[in-house]
Design an enzyme around this catalytic site. Structure first.
Site, short mmCIF file in Angstrom:
data_model
loop_
_atom_site.label_atom_id
_atom_site.label_comp_id
_atom_site.label_asym_id
_atom_site.label_seq_id
_atom_site.Cartn_x
_atom_site.Cartn_y
_atom_site.Cartn_z
N HIS A 1 54.56 29.95 64.11
CA HIS A 1 55.29 29.23 65.16
C HIS A 1 56.57 29.99 65.45
CE1 HIS A 1 52.77 25.71 65.44
NE2 HIS A 1 52.75 25.60 64.13
N ASP B 1 45.69 28.95 55.70
CA ASP B 1 46.06 28.12 56.85
C ASP B 1 47.28 28.73 57.56
OD1 ASP B 1 46.02 26.12 58.73
OD2 ASP B 1 46.69 24.52 57.38
N ASP C 1 39.77 21.69 63.24
CA ASP C 1 41.12 21.86 62.71
C ASP C 1 42.13 21.90 63.86
OD1 ASP C 1 42.76 22.20 60.38
OD2 ASP C 1 43.21 24.20 61.12
ZN LIG Z 1 44.34 21.57 59.43
ZN LIG Z 2 44.70 24.97 59.99
#
Ligand SMILES: [Zn+2]
Ligand SMILES: [Zn+2]
Length: 439
Positions: free
Chosen positions: A323, A319, A166
């Site tokens: 940021h 997920d 990922d």
């Molecule tokens: Zn991803």
């Molecule tokens: Zn991810």
């Protein structure tokens, strides 16, 4: 710039606690049981009906609340080591706890990358003092460069629960094949971010009506679907246990369904934002709607919801990708992909799925509690006498507004800011620690 800091009052779960007047979810019968729970030094000492007058300890009133085994999020990004300004293991775990998660799996795209046992140990060490279990995922290739296989055996010995590319999908098919052959020797899954970079190119959002309208370059759905297809084919060939991350299109789901029907050993997940938001949101040019895979269309959402219901989708995972405000504030084109999600996940799932009768409590329990642990071979946190207290207390009907200043994460890049959601985490018990949200 305002830097928000909040107190996060975790205390050691010393002494006695009585959770009084509520009901808890019993994983053995898949139903609620109405009972009080006594926790003594982090262990469930007794379950039943107890009188208050003889009880000497902390009483938490859970009348009208629900108690669940702790949630697990098998897909998060914490930025330590490397970008501790965006999220540390401590702040990311706080964010997880506040969201009701007692276990999280940080992805390996840190700086340096989690690709050897030293870094795995570093992450595990940092995770010792927090309330949520931190179970790292190791990189498929060294430095996520897609050239050489990382030290998978060493990392498995050190404690990774899965291997993933990922953040930098493996594009070289030969390497992917060798990785899957190698991973299949261990009893862990390879988690794949499915994206053909040759097709997604410089895209910043879903390719379709809105990308044309807004003049932004698009990522076609086939960029995801072809990668899903080829990863499934390699997994079938190598007999590797494959878990497909963040499925976002109806087409991917169709491919996964066919593979499952043929008995191939795969599982998959969906993120809350892909279940609720579409690419229309990007009309605002707000980069808090920029993530990878991108937000798709209403038709995709409907298919993803069906996928949750009929079991093609095994897991809901956030997920969570923090940021900095500076990076996200720039032009939409240049902003990094990713949004935070740990603190809003349950409220979103409850409001948009459970309350809309799209998902039963039983199915929610599967996607958020049971399946991630089954896939990663983690013990289920059954609420039972003499077991460790690993549980979350939820106020299902409490409506709250997502506010920038309320996040415990170090980052603020949520697509749900300003939204009213339902379902509030009141307390979390795990690892002989307790966090109580007094409101
Ligand atoms: Zn991803
Ligand atoms: Zn991810």
């Amino acid at each position: 710039m305002t830097l928000y800091r909040k107190n996060f009052n975790v205390s050691d779960c010393l002494g006695l606690y009585l959770l009084r007047g509520g009901k808890y979810w019993d994983l053995k019968t898949s139903d609620f049981v109405k009972a009080d729970i006594i926790i003594d030094n982090g262990i469930i000492k007794d379950i039943g009906e107890f009188k208050l007058d003889s009880f000497k300890g902390n009483v938490i009133n859970v009348k009208d609340k629900l108690i669940f085994p702790g949630f697990m999020d098998m897909h998060v990004h914490f930025r330590e080591p490397g970008r501790e300004d965006e999220e540390t293991i401590a702040t990311g775990s706080q964010s997880a706890t506040v969201g009701g998660f007692t276990a999280v799996c940080p992805m390996p795209n840190t700086e340096p990358v989690i690709d050897n046992q030293e870094i795995v140990r570093f992450i595990l060490e940092k995770g010792k003092n927090v309330i949520t279990d931190v179970l790292p995922i190791g990189a498929v290739s060294k430095s996520l460069k897609g050239e050489e296989i990382s030290e998978i055996a060493d990392m498995v010995n050190a404690g990774v629960v899965a291997i993933s590319d990922d953040g930098a999908p493996i594009l070289n098919l030969g390497l992917m094949r060798r990785c899957m052959e190698y991973v299949s020797m261990f009893d862990i899954p390879l988690i794949a971010h499915c994206e053909e970079k040759d097709l997604s190119e410089e895209g910043v959002m879903n390719e379709g009506f809105y990308s044309t309208k807004l003049g932004l370059s698009g990522m076609p759905r086939i960029a995801e679907e072809i990668a899903v297809m080829r990863n499934i084919m390699i997994a079938e060939y190598t007999r590797c246990k494959l878990h497909i991350a963040h499925v976002s299109t109806a087409g991917s789901l169709e491919i996964i369904k066919n593979a499952k029907d043929r008995g191939i050993n795969i599982t998959c997940e969906v993120s809350p934002h892909h279940l609720v938001l579409t690419d229309k949101s990007i009309e605002s040019f707000d980069s808090n709607f920029k993530m990878n895979p991108p937000l798709r269309t209403q038709e995709d959402i409907e298919k993803l919801k069906d996928g949750l219901k009929n079991g093609i989708i095994d897991v809901i995972a956030t997920d969570h990708a923090p940021h900095s405000i500076e990076e996200k504030e720039g032009e939409f084109d240049k902003a990094p992909f990713g949004v935070i999600g740990l603190e809003t996940a349950f409220g979103i799932i409850n409001k948009f799925l459970i309350e809309q009768n799209m998902l039963t409590i039983e199915k929610m329990v599967e996607k958020l509690i049971i399946n991630p642990r089954k896939i990663l071979k983690i013990d289920l946190p059954v609420i039972e006498k003499n077991k460790k207290a690993n549980l979350v207390i939820v106020q299902m009907n409490k409506v709250w507004t997502v506010k920038e200043e309320d996040f415990f994460s170090l980052s603020r890049n949520s697509p749900f800011i300003g939204m009213e959601i339902t379902g509030y985490i009141q307390a979390v018990f795990n690892k002989n620690k307790v966090w109580v949200n007094i409101d």
